[in-house]
Design a protein around this motif. Sequence first.
Motif, PDB file in Angstrom:
ATOM      1  N   PHE A 182       0.859  -1.212  -0.008  1.00 17.74           N
ATOM      2  CA  PHE A 182       0.086   0.076   0.084  1.00 17.74           C
ATOM      3  C   PHE A 182       0.851   1.292   0.124  1.00 17.74           C
ATOM      4  O   PHE A 182       0.583   2.162  -0.883  1.00 17.74           O
ATOM      5  N   LEU A 183       2.085   1.156   0.779  1.00 24.82           N
ATOM      6  CA  LEU A 183       2.615   2.573   0.898  1.00 24.82           C
ATOM      7  C   LEU A 183       3.493   2.630  -0.519  1.00 24.82           C
ATOM      8  O   LEU A 183       3.674   3.912  -0.994  1.00 24.82           O
ATOM      9  N   ARG A 184       3.792   1.426  -0.991  1.00 19.54           N
ATOM     10  CA  ARG A 184       4.637   1.771  -2.421  1.00 19.54           C
ATOM     11  C   ARG A 184       3.525   2.207  -3.361  1.00 19.54           C
ATOM     12  O   ARG A 184       3.981   3.020  -4.226  1.00 19.54           O
ATOM     13  N   PHE A 185       2.363   1.733  -3.253  1.00 16.99           N
ATOM     14  CA  PHE A 185       1.299   2.249  -4.283  1.00 16.99           C
ATOM     15  C   PHE A 185       1.206   3.903  -4.075  1.00 16.99           C
ATOM     16  O   PHE A 185       1.030   4.592  -4.951  1.00 16.99           O
ATOM     17  N   SER A 186       1.138   4.196  -2.666  1.00 16.66           N
ATOM     18  CA  SER A 186       1.132   5.479  -2.290  1.00 16.66           C
ATOM     19  C   SER A 186       2.144   6.365  -2.997  1.00 16.66           C
ATOM     20  O   SER A 186       2.028   7.594  -3.327  1.00 16.66           O
ATOM     21  N   GLU A 187       3.353   6.050  -2.745  1.00 17.54           N
ATOM     22  CA  GLU A 187       4.630   6.626  -3.349  1.00 17.54           C
ATOM     23  C   GLU A 187       4.620   6.740  -4.739  1.00 17.54           C
ATOM     24  O   GLU A 187       4.690   7.924  -5.133  1.00 17.54           O
ATOM     25  N   LEU A 188       4.169   5.871  -5.589  1.00 15.73           N
ATOM     26  CA  LEU A 188       4.287   5.856  -6.869  1.00 15.73           C
ATOM     27  C   LEU A 188       3.164   6.939  -7.238  1.00 15.73           C
ATOM     28  O   LEU A 188       3.078   7.841  -8.244  1.00 15.73           O
ATOM     29  N   LEU A 189       1.781   7.035  -6.781  1.00 17.44           N
ATOM     30  CA  LEU A 189       0.736   7.712  -7.145  1.00 17.44           C
ATOM     31  C   LEU A 189       0.959   9.217  -6.729  1.00 17.44           C
ATOM     32  O   LEU A 189       0.790   9.910  -7.656  1.00 17.44           O
ATOM     33  N   THR A 190       1.669   9.494  -5.746  1.00 15.51           N
ATOM     34  CA  THR A 190       1.849  10.852  -5.433  1.00 15.51           C
ATOM     35  C   THR A 190       3.104  11.374  -6.176  1.00 15.51           C
ATOM     36  O   THR A 190       2.909  12.553  -6.683  1.00 15.51           O
ATOM     37  N   HIS A 212      -7.983   7.776  -5.286  1.00 19.79           N
ATOM     38  CA  HIS A 212      -7.385   6.676  -5.624  1.00 19.79           C
ATOM     39  C   HIS A 212      -7.030   5.837  -4.386  1.00 19.79           C
ATOM     40  O   HIS A 212      -7.073   4.523  -4.270  1.00 19.79           O
ATOM     41  N   HIS A 213      -6.663   6.509  -3.274  1.00 19.15           N
ATOM     42  CA  HIS A 213      -6.101   5.644  -2.164  1.00 19.15           C
ATOM     43  C   HIS A 213      -7.500   5.252  -1.498  1.00 19.15           C
ATOM     44  O   HIS A 213      -7.345   3.927  -0.861  1.00 19.15           O
TER      45      HIS A 213
END
Length: 135
Positions: free
Chosen positions: A23-31, A115-116
Amino acid sequence: MNTPLDKSEFEALADFRYQLRRFLRFSELLTRRHGITNLQYLLLLQVKGYPGREWACIGELAERLQAHQHGVVSLVSRCEKLGLVERRPGREDRRAVEVHLTAEGERLAATIALHHREEVKLLGGVFRDLASQLR
């Protein structure tokens, strides 16, 4: 508290950390795709999501971000330069600083949060299942 963990509990804890990291990696890429850092998004999210009002003070943000106040001051300064937040004097204590989102900060926080929300919905069931595996 002193009961040893069995293999299935180690597996559940390992999977929890794996899912959390995904989830954190998803968030990092999204931001990053939206031109800001994950920490900048977290600041926007905490300002927008502060309980009971649409702004937060530096000390409150430091607690919510689990960071030192001087680090949050620097983060707010970087977001301010990007036009995402603005500082205002405190309403009750003029020495305090209120951090407010700008229109652009509101837009960006809402876009990324959408998205989150979908990703968190997917993880909800996974986390419930993992919690039930722990004694």
